[in-house]
Design a protein around this motif. Structure first.
Motif, PDB file in Angstrom:
ATOM      1  N   GLY A  29       0.811  -1.216   0.000  1.00 56.31           N
ATOM      2  CA  GLY A  29       0.000   0.000   0.000  1.00 56.31           C
ATOM      3  C   GLY A  29       0.841   1.261   0.000  1.00 56.31           C
ATOM      4  N   SER A  30       2.151   1.111   0.091  1.00 59.16           N
ATOM      5  CA  SER A  30       3.074   2.242   0.187  1.00 59.16           C
ATOM      6  C   SER A  30       3.540   2.705  -1.190  1.00 59.16           C
ATOM      7  CB  SER A  30       4.285   1.827   1.033  1.00 59.16           C
ATOM      8  OG  SER A  30       5.358   2.726   0.861  1.00 59.16           O
ATOM      9  N   ALA A  31       3.354   3.985  -1.481  1.00 58.93           N
ATOM     10  CA  ALA A  31       3.848   4.535  -2.750  1.00 58.93           C
ATOM     11  C   ALA A  31       5.367   4.434  -2.815  1.00 58.93           C
ATOM     12  CB  ALA A  31       3.404   5.987  -2.898  1.00 58.93           C
ATOM     13  N   GLU A  32       6.038   4.614  -1.691  1.00 57.66           N
ATOM     14  CA  GLU A  32       7.499   4.526  -1.660  1.00 57.66           C
ATOM     15  C   GLU A  32       7.959   3.091  -1.936  1.00 57.66           C
ATOM     16  OE1 GLU A  32      11.186   5.999   1.195  1.00 57.66           O
ATOM     17  OE2 GLU A  32       9.198   5.789   2.064  1.00 57.66           O
ATOM     18  N   ALA A  33       7.329   2.110  -1.285  1.00 53.50           N
ATOM     19  CA  ALA A  33       7.734   0.717  -1.457  1.00 53.50           C
ATOM     20  C   ALA A  33       7.415   0.184  -2.848  1.00 53.50           C
ATOM     21  CB  ALA A  33       7.077  -0.164  -0.399  1.00 53.50           C
ATOM     22  N   THR A  34       6.374   0.691  -3.488  1.00 57.30           N
ATOM     23  CA  THR A  34       5.981   0.185  -4.807  1.00 57.30           C
ATOM     24  C   THR A  34       6.528   1.031  -5.961  1.00 57.30           C
ATOM     25  OG1 THR A  34       3.886   1.392  -4.715  1.00 57.30           O
ATOM     26  CG2 THR A  34       3.867  -0.904  -3.940  1.00 57.30           C
ATOM     27  N   GLU A  35       7.316   2.052  -5.645  1.00 59.00           N
ATOM     28  CA  GLU A  35       7.833   2.937  -6.695  1.00 59.00           C
ATOM     29  C   GLU A  35       8.493   2.162  -7.826  1.00 59.00           C
ATOM     30  OE1 GLU A  35      11.138   6.468  -7.421  1.00 59.00           O
ATOM     31  OE2 GLU A  35      10.821   5.711  -5.398  1.00 59.00           O
ATOM     32  N   HIS A  36       9.310   1.166  -7.505  1.00 59.11           N
ATOM     33  CA  HIS A  36      10.039   0.415  -8.529  1.00 59.11           C
ATOM     34  C   HIS A  36       9.393  -0.925  -8.863  1.00 59.11           C
ATOM     35  CE1 HIS A  36      13.255   3.303  -8.624  1.00 59.11           C
ATOM     36  NE2 HIS A  36      13.433   3.193  -7.325  1.00 59.11           N
ATOM     37  N   LEU A  37       8.250  -1.227  -8.256  1.00 64.49           N
ATOM     38  CA  LEU A  37       7.561  -2.476  -8.560  1.00 64.49           C
ATOM     39  C   LEU A  37       6.726  -2.307  -9.827  1.00 64.49           C
ATOM     40  CD1 LEU A  37       6.511  -3.618  -4.965  1.00 64.49           C
ATOM     41  CD2 LEU A  37       8.558  -4.223  -6.280  1.00 64.49           C
ATOM     42  N   SER A  38       6.084  -3.380 -10.261  1.00 63.73           N
ATOM     43  CA  SER A  38       5.361  -3.351 -11.532  1.00 63.73           C
ATOM     44  C   SER A  38       3.926  -2.870 -11.403  1.00 63.73           C
ATOM     45  CB  SER A  38       5.379  -4.749 -12.161  1.00 63.73           C
ATOM     46  OG  SER A  38       4.736  -5.671 -11.298  1.00 63.73           O
ATOM     47  N   PHE A  39       3.531  -2.426 -10.214  1.00 59.22           N
ATOM     48  CA  PHE A  39       2.151  -2.012  -9.990  1.00 59.22           C
ATOM     49  C   PHE A  39       2.093  -0.791  -9.083  1.00 59.22           C
ATOM     50  CE2 PHE A  39       3.343  -5.395  -7.068  1.00 59.22           C
ATOM     51  CZ  PHE A  39       3.088  -4.817  -5.828  1.00 59.22           C
ATOM     52  N   GLU A  40       0.948  -0.125  -9.118  1.00 64.52           N
ATOM     53  CA  GLU A  40       0.672   1.023  -8.256  1.00 64.52           C
ATOM     54  C   GLU A  40       0.359   0.507  -6.850  1.00 64.52           C
ATOM     55  OE1 GLU A  40       1.073   4.068  -9.260  1.00 64.52           O
ATOM     56  OE2 GLU A  40       1.273   3.656 -11.392  1.00 64.52           O
ATOM     57  N   PRO A  41       0.408   1.372  -5.850  1.00 59.47           N
ATOM     58  CA  PRO A  41       0.043   0.921  -4.495  1.00 59.47           C
ATOM     59  C   PRO A  41      -1.340   0.264  -4.492  1.00 59.47           C
ATOM     60  CG  PRO A  41       0.968   3.124  -4.410  1.00 59.47           C
ATOM     61  CD  PRO A  41       0.788   2.788  -5.870  1.00 59.47           C
ATOM     62  N   ARG A  42      -1.455  -0.782  -3.712  1.00 54.62           N
ATOM     63  CA  ARG A  42      -2.702  -1.539  -3.602  1.00 54.62           C
ATOM     64  C   ARG A  42      -3.565  -0.979  -2.473  1.00 54.62           C
ATOM     65  NH1 ARG A  42      -2.197  -4.106  -8.392  1.00 54.62           N
ATOM     66  NH2 ARG A  42      -0.754  -5.829  -8.361  1.00 54.62           N
ATOM     67  N   THR A  43      -4.867  -1.197  -2.601  1.00 52.47           N
ATOM     68  CA  THR A  43      -5.787  -0.833  -1.528  1.00 52.47           C
ATOM     69  C   THR A  43      -5.781  -1.945  -0.474  1.00 52.47           C
ATOM     70  OG1 THR A  43      -7.690  -1.958  -2.509  1.00 52.47           O
ATOM     71  CG2 THR A  43      -7.284   0.344  -3.199  1.00 52.47           C
ATOM     72  N   GLU A  44      -6.375  -1.656   0.680  1.00 55.24           N
ATOM     73  CA  GLU A  44      -6.460  -2.680   1.726  1.00 55.24           C
ATOM     74  C   GLU A  44      -7.248  -3.893   1.237  1.00 55.24           C
ATOM     75  OE1 GLU A  44      -7.139  -1.469   5.872  1.00 55.24           O
ATOM     76  OE2 GLU A  44      -6.900   0.606   5.154  1.00 55.24           O
ATOM     77  N   ASP A  45      -8.333  -3.667   0.508  1.00 53.73           N
ATOM     78  CA  ASP A  45      -9.122  -4.789  -0.016  1.00 53.73           C
ATOM     79  C   ASP A  45      -8.313  -5.610  -1.018  1.00 53.73           C
ATOM     80  OD1 ASP A  45     -11.371  -4.279   1.512  1.00 53.73           O
ATOM     81  OD2 ASP A  45     -12.394  -3.139  -0.051  1.00 53.73           O
TER      82      ASP A  45
END
Length: 183
Positions: A29-45
């Motif tokens: 869910g973190s924009a910082e943690a997902t910056e280099h991943l292949s997807f946008e931050p995820r929602t809790e659901d």
């Protein structure tokens, strides 16, 4: 295979549980943690769905995916690691990992990668493991190199994130390279 549990000097890999959803959300869910991943931050659901699918995947026979919690020294979930059998390569898997930003810079990435590679080569009898990273993710490049993975090349415009195409840089390691590094 019995449930995965591998321990390193400070970290442990274990199967995901339903109560891990908040910990996984701290990563996915973190924009910082997902910056280099292949997807946008995820929602809790979305994260709850990922955790549920990962738990279900662990029950499949044969098992094709290992989505695992990375547990830190304080017994909290500090990250997420994944091995998935590559259907296009015999005895091969893709690897990925992500950590909470507040634990970056402690060497947890390297320990996580080594635990995943140990699972791949020592428990699953794989021949090759590969992972891809964003070109700008130099920390991941250093981590994979330190674990013995070799940079093999670039997959051009491999990921579409935020409406823009991005390359991926591939790193891989073979079983014999893993074994030679252990000798």
């Amino acid at each position: 295979m019995t449930p995965v549990s591998r321990s390193g000097p400070r970290l442990r890999l274990r199967e995901l549980r339903h109560d891990d959803a908040d910990g996984v959300f701290a990563v996915y869910g973190s924009a910082e943690a997902t910056e280099h991943l292949s997807f946008e931050p995820r929602t809790e659901d979305q994260v709850r769905g990922i955790v549920q699918r990962s738990i279900e995947s662990a029950r499949q026979t044969p098992r094709s995916e290992y989505a695992l919690a990375v547990i830190g020294p304080e017994h909290d979930l500090v990250g997420f690691g994944r091995l998935a059998h590559d259907p296009h390569q015999p005895r091969a898997a893709t690897m990925g990992f992500a950590l909470r930003p507040d634990v970056w810079g402690r060497g947890y990435g390297l320990e996580t990668v080594r635990l995943l590679l140990g699972l791949a080569f020592e428990d699953l009898d794989l021949h090759r493991v590969w992972g891809a990273r964003a070109p700008g993710n130099t920390a991941s490049a250093r981590t994979m190199a330190a674990a013995g993975m070799v940079e093999e090349g670039t997959i051009r415009e491999h990921i579409n994130k935020g409406g823009r195409w991005r390359d991926s840089v591939v790193h891989a390691i073979l079983e014999r390279e893993w074994q030679a590094d252990r000798a």
